[in-house]
Write a protein that holds these residues in place. Sequence first.
Motif, PDB file in Angstrom:
ATOM      1  N   LEU A 188      11.051  -6.539   0.481  1.00 27.51           N
ATOM      2  CA  LEU A 188       9.706  -6.860   0.971  1.00 27.51           C
ATOM      3  C   LEU A 188       9.764  -7.612   2.293  1.00 27.51           C
ATOM      4  CD1 LEU A 188       7.968  -7.843  -2.386  1.00 27.51           C
ATOM      5  CD2 LEU A 188       7.537  -5.801  -1.005  1.00 27.51           C
ATOM      6  N   ARG A 189      10.741  -8.474   2.449  1.00 30.92           N
ATOM      7  CA  ARG A 189      10.895  -9.163   3.729  1.00 30.92           C
ATOM      8  C   ARG A 189      11.143  -8.158   4.853  1.00 30.92           C
ATOM      9  NH1 ARG A 189      14.986 -13.682   1.460  1.00 30.92           N
ATOM     10  NH2 ARG A 189      13.459 -15.109   0.543  1.00 30.92           N
ATOM     11  N   ARG A 190      11.984  -7.164   4.589  1.00 33.84           N
ATOM     12  CA  ARG A 190      12.255  -6.155   5.613  1.00 33.84           C
ATOM     13  C   ARG A 190      11.001  -5.361   5.950  1.00 33.84           C
ATOM     14  NH1 ARG A 190      17.271  -5.787   2.717  1.00 33.84           N
ATOM     15  NH2 ARG A 190      16.447  -4.093   1.419  1.00 33.84           N
ATOM     16  N   LEU A 191      10.189  -5.077   4.948  1.00 33.63           N
ATOM     17  CA  LEU A 191       8.941  -4.347   5.194  1.00 33.63           C
ATOM     18  C   LEU A 191       7.969  -5.178   6.022  1.00 33.63           C
ATOM     19  CD1 LEU A 191       8.377  -2.676   1.699  1.00 33.63           C
ATOM     20  CD2 LEU A 191       8.883  -1.514   3.848  1.00 33.63           C
ATOM     21  N   ASP A 192       7.838  -6.448   5.697  1.00 35.69           N
ATOM     22  CA  ASP A 192       6.947  -7.320   6.467  1.00 35.69           C
ATOM     23  C   ASP A 192       7.443  -7.451   7.908  1.00 35.69           C
ATOM     24  OD1 ASP A 192       5.413  -7.667   4.207  1.00 35.69           O
ATOM     25  OD2 ASP A 192       6.343  -9.580   3.657  1.00 35.69           O
ATOM     26  N   ALA A 193       8.768  -7.533   8.074  1.00 36.20           N
ATOM     27  CA  ALA A 193       9.334  -7.618   9.422  1.00 36.20           C
ATOM     28  C   ALA A 193       9.091  -6.322  10.194  1.00 36.20           C
ATOM     29  CB  ALA A 193      10.829  -7.913   9.346  1.00 36.20           C
ATOM     30  N   LEU A 194       9.121  -5.187   9.492  1.00 34.80           N
ATOM     31  CA  LEU A 194       8.847  -3.904  10.131  1.00 34.80           C
ATOM     32  C   LEU A 194       7.419  -3.864  10.666  1.00 34.80           C
ATOM     33  CD1 LEU A 194       9.865  -0.997  10.714  1.00 34.80           C
ATOM     34  CD2 LEU A 194       8.977  -0.348   8.451  1.00 34.80           C
ATOM     35  N   ASN A 195       6.490  -4.428   9.910  1.00 36.88           N
ATOM     36  CA  ASN A 195       5.097  -4.478  10.356  1.00 36.88           C
ATOM     37  C   ASN A 195       4.962  -5.345  11.611  1.00 36.88           C
ATOM     38  OD1 ASN A 195       2.320  -4.002  10.285  1.00 36.88           O
ATOM     39  ND2 ASN A 195       1.931  -5.755   8.965  1.00 36.88           N
ATOM     40  N   VAL A 196       5.662  -6.464  11.650  1.00 41.49           N
ATOM     41  CA  VAL A 196       5.633  -7.325  12.838  1.00 41.49           C
ATOM     42  C   VAL A 196       6.225  -6.587  14.034  1.00 41.49           C
ATOM     43  CG1 VAL A 196       6.494  -9.467  13.863  1.00 41.49           C
ATOM     44  CG2 VAL A 196       5.725  -9.445  11.486  1.00 41.49           C
ATOM     45  N   ALA A 197       7.315  -5.857  13.803  1.00 42.59           N
ATOM     46  CA  ALA A 197       7.950  -5.121  14.899  1.00 42.59           C
ATOM     47  C   ALA A 197       6.991  -4.106  15.505  1.00 42.59           C
ATOM     48  CB  ALA A 197       9.210  -4.421  14.391  1.00 42.59           C
ATOM     49  N   PHE A 198       6.213  -3.429  14.652  1.00 44.82           N
ATOM     50  CA  PHE A 198       5.248  -2.479  15.191  1.00 44.82           C
ATOM     51  C   PHE A 198       4.175  -3.189  16.002  1.00 44.82           C
ATOM     52  CE2 PHE A 198       1.069  -0.321  14.471  1.00 44.82           C
ATOM     53  CZ  PHE A 198       1.232   0.585  15.510  1.00 44.82           C
ATOM     54  N   ALA A 199       3.702  -4.326  15.514  1.00 45.70           N
ATOM     55  CA  ALA A 199       2.691  -5.079  16.270  1.00 45.70           C
ATOM     56  C   ALA A 199       3.229  -5.446  17.651  1.00 45.70           C
ATOM     57  CB  ALA A 199       2.280  -6.333  15.498  1.00 45.70           C
ATOM     58  N   LEU A 200       4.498  -5.807  17.721  1.00 43.65           N
ATOM     59  CA  LEU A 200       5.095  -6.190  19.001  1.00 43.65           C
ATOM     60  C   LEU A 200       5.165  -5.002  19.969  1.00 43.65           C
ATOM     61  CD1 LEU A 200       7.971  -8.529  17.771  1.00 43.65           C
ATOM     62  CD2 LEU A 200       5.881  -9.207  18.953  1.00 43.65           C
ATOM     63  N   ALA A 227       1.835 -11.344  13.282  1.00 40.54           N
ATOM     64  CA  ALA A 227       3.105 -12.050  13.171  1.00 40.54           C
ATOM     65  C   ALA A 227       2.971 -13.291  12.298  1.00 40.54           C
ATOM     66  CB  ALA A 227       3.610 -12.434  14.570  1.00 40.54           C
ATOM     67  N   VAL A 228       1.892 -14.046  12.483  1.00 40.11           N
ATOM     68  CA  VAL A 228       1.698 -15.285  11.710  1.00 40.11           C
ATOM     69  C   VAL A 228       1.470 -14.985  10.234  1.00 40.11           C
ATOM     70  CG1 VAL A 228       0.121 -17.225  11.338  1.00 40.11           C
ATOM     71  CG2 VAL A 228       0.875 -16.655  13.650  1.00 40.11           C
ATOM     72  N   VAL A 229       0.579 -14.025   9.949  1.00 37.63           N
ATOM     73  CA  VAL A 229       0.271 -13.701   8.551  1.00 37.63           C
ATOM     74  C   VAL A 229       1.490 -13.104   7.853  1.00 37.63           C
ATOM     75  CG1 VAL A 229      -1.150 -12.254   7.045  1.00 37.63           C
ATOM     76  CG2 VAL A 229      -2.184 -13.402   9.004  1.00 37.63           C
ATOM     77  N   SER A 230       2.206 -12.205   8.533  1.00 34.90           N
ATOM     78  CA  SER A 230       3.392 -11.589   7.927  1.00 34.90           C
ATOM     79  C   SER A 230       4.494 -12.616   7.713  1.00 34.90           C
ATOM     80  CB  SER A 230       3.901 -10.449   8.817  1.00 34.90           C
ATOM     81  OG  SER A 230       2.948  -9.420   8.919  1.00 34.90           O
ATOM     82  N   THR A 231       4.649 -13.521   8.675  1.00 36.20           N
ATOM     83  CA  THR A 231       5.655 -14.573   8.518  1.00 36.20           C
ATOM     84  C   THR A 231       5.302 -15.478   7.338  1.00 36.20           C
ATOM     85  OG1 THR A 231       6.151 -14.550  10.891  1.00 36.20           O
ATOM     86  CG2 THR A 231       6.813 -16.507   9.646  1.00 36.20           C
ATOM     87  N   ALA A 232       4.014 -15.768   7.185  1.00 28.63           N
ATOM     88  CA  ALA A 232       3.582 -16.563   6.034  1.00 28.63           C
ATOM     89  C   ALA A 232       3.901 -15.839   4.730  1.00 28.63           C
ATOM     90  CB  ALA A 232       2.082 -16.847   6.131  1.00 28.63           C
ATOM     91  N   ALA A 233       3.691 -14.516   4.718  1.00 30.02           N
ATOM     92  CA  ALA A 233       4.020 -13.729   3.523  1.00 30.02           C
ATOM     93  C   ALA A 233       5.512 -13.785   3.231  1.00 30.02           C
ATOM     94  CB  ALA A 233       3.562 -12.281   3.719  1.00 30.02           C
TER      95      ALA A 233
END
Length: 249
Positions: A188-200, A227-233
């Motif tokens: 799940l951490r990798r998935l959340d990081a993937l979402n942040v990467a797309f936002a970037l 990035a903030v919400v995903s990092t919080a998750a």
Amino acid sequence: MRRSTSRSERRVEPYGETWVYESIVGALLGLHLSDRQAITLQVGLFEVAVLLLAWWYDLGSAVLPGTVAVVVAAVGSVVMRRFGRRTRRLDLPEPYRRLLFGSSIEVVLGVFAFVALVTYVFVFAPRSAVPPLFERLFGSAAPVPVTFLTLLILWDLCYRIGTSWWAALVALWRSRRYAFDAETVRALRRLDALNVAFALTQLAMVPFILDQPVLLLAVGGHVVAVAVVSTAAIWTLRVRDGHVPSAST
């Protein structure tokens, strides 16, 4: 424990277990397209249209921003396909899966983003001191086919942005409500990081809107918020690592 699944990219997922985009690709002409085929088709159609219209209407200056928008949307498609497939392989609570895929809220968020963008481009910017974006790109009278293609590409981007937002919000809800085993937490951490990467990746559009402060604020704010919400998750998952060994409740 992971759900059993085929290794093939061509697997057809049940209705309600996919993003709307994935469902459309899966239903396209009755074909089951692989990730590579779907993305190649998307990029090919849009980019050929961009180049042809730029050549026909002598709009060479619009080729680079148009190409960047097409590429960012394509990256969003790749992320959505991978995010969806990897999520479905995990043993996750059914309410989370239904909320993420079955609610279609990402479409609603995409519509809001698109309507706000169209209002800005055609109503707000022309009435302010800001140089109208379409006029700068296409001249004082943008050709109808060019306008149609541009709005189609912008909708594609807005839909991806809505999906990214929804994935981040649901991820935070998921992390606060459920606890998972260590393996699932890592996935799940990798998935959340993937979402942040797309936002970037959406920051690639910034050079083309430097004279549009409202759009700059919107794009920058979106990236920071995801990035903030995903990092919080992610951090919430880490805190609850060892609390409950199973996510099946």
